[in-house]
Design a protein around this motif. Structure first.
Motif, PDB file in Angstrom:
ATOM      1  N   THR A 122       4.693  -4.772   9.614  1.00  0.00           N
ATOM      2  CA  THR A 122       4.029  -6.067   9.438  1.00  0.00           C
ATOM      3  C   THR A 122       2.574  -5.974   9.870  1.00  0.00           C
ATOM      4  O   THR A 122       1.678  -6.470   9.170  1.00  0.00           O
ATOM      5  CB  THR A 122       4.760  -7.153  10.252  1.00  0.00           C
ATOM      6  OG1 THR A 122       6.136  -7.163   9.859  1.00  0.00           O
ATOM      7  CG2 THR A 122       4.151  -8.514  10.042  1.00  0.00           C
ATOM      8  N   ILE A 123       2.311  -5.341  10.994  1.00  0.00           N
ATOM      9  CA  ILE A 123       0.936  -5.181  11.473  1.00  0.00           C
ATOM     10  C   ILE A 123       0.127  -4.349  10.481  1.00  0.00           C
ATOM     11  O   ILE A 123      -1.011  -4.696  10.139  1.00  0.00           O
ATOM     12  CB  ILE A 123       0.920  -4.551  12.884  1.00  0.00           C
ATOM     13  CG1 ILE A 123       1.491  -5.528  13.907  1.00  0.00           C
ATOM     14  CG2 ILE A 123      -0.485  -4.110  13.274  1.00  0.00           C
ATOM     15  CD1 ILE A 123       1.699  -4.933  15.278  1.00  0.00           C
ATOM     16  N   ALA A 124       0.730  -3.242  10.003  1.00  0.00           N
ATOM     17  CA  ALA A 124       0.013  -2.381   9.059  1.00  0.00           C
ATOM     18  C   ALA A 124      -0.295  -3.121   7.754  1.00  0.00           C
ATOM     19  O   ALA A 124      -1.411  -3.028   7.226  1.00  0.00           O
ATOM     20  CB  ALA A 124       0.829  -1.136   8.768  1.00  0.00           C
ATOM     21  N   LEU A 125       0.652  -3.869   7.228  1.00  0.00           N
ATOM     22  CA  LEU A 125       0.414  -4.622   5.993  1.00  0.00           C
ATOM     23  C   LEU A 125      -0.600  -5.738   6.208  1.00  0.00           C
ATOM     24  O   LEU A 125      -1.449  -5.983   5.348  1.00  0.00           O
ATOM     25  CB  LEU A 125       1.732  -5.194   5.475  1.00  0.00           C
ATOM     26  CG  LEU A 125       2.700  -4.182   4.881  1.00  0.00           C
ATOM     27  CD1 LEU A 125       4.042  -4.835   4.559  1.00  0.00           C
ATOM     28  CD2 LEU A 125       2.096  -3.550   3.625  1.00  0.00           C
ATOM     29  N   ALA A 126      -0.543  -6.415   7.364  1.00  0.00           N
ATOM     30  CA  ALA A 126      -1.503  -7.476   7.641  1.00  0.00           C
ATOM     31  C   ALA A 126      -2.920  -6.903   7.717  1.00  0.00           C
ATOM     32  O   ALA A 126      -3.854  -7.484   7.154  1.00  0.00           O
ATOM     33  CB  ALA A 126      -1.136  -8.169   8.953  1.00  0.00           C
ATOM     34  N   LEU A 127      -3.087  -5.787   8.387  1.00  0.00           N
ATOM     35  CA  LEU A 127      -4.410  -5.160   8.458  1.00  0.00           C
ATOM     36  C   LEU A 127      -4.876  -4.693   7.085  1.00  0.00           C
ATOM     37  O   LEU A 127      -6.067  -4.801   6.760  1.00  0.00           O
ATOM     38  CB  LEU A 127      -4.389  -3.992   9.444  1.00  0.00           C
ATOM     39  CG  LEU A 127      -4.304  -4.362  10.925  1.00  0.00           C
ATOM     40  CD1 LEU A 127      -4.127  -3.118  11.773  1.00  0.00           C
ATOM     41  CD2 LEU A 127      -5.541  -5.130  11.344  1.00  0.00           C
TER      42      LEU A 127
END
Length: 68
Positions: free
Chosen positions: A58-63
């Motif tokens: 989720t963090i990687a996709l949000a960034l």
């Protein structure tokens, strides 16, 4: 001529056998300890790993979408 008879025990071969046996017992003990740990905390570990993986994705996709 007389035949010499030795009463000395063959301690060297016994010690080598004992060292080999202690090594093998150590390996068995270590493996059994690892198996016990995995058995006792396996479900919790899988759940924590899955949650951690989802959070990281989720963090990687949000960034990725924010910095695009």
């Amino acid at each position: 001529m007389s035949i010499e008879i030795s009463n000395k025990p063959n301690i060297k071969s016994i010690q080598e056998y004992l060292e080999d046996l202690e090594y093998k017992v150590g390996l068995i003990t270590r493996n059994r300890g690892l198996e016990s740990g995995v058995e006792s905390a396996g479900i919790r570990g899988i759940a924590c790993g899955a949650v951690f993986g989802i959070v990281m994705m989720t963090i990687a996709l949000a960034l990725y979408y924010l910095l695009r």
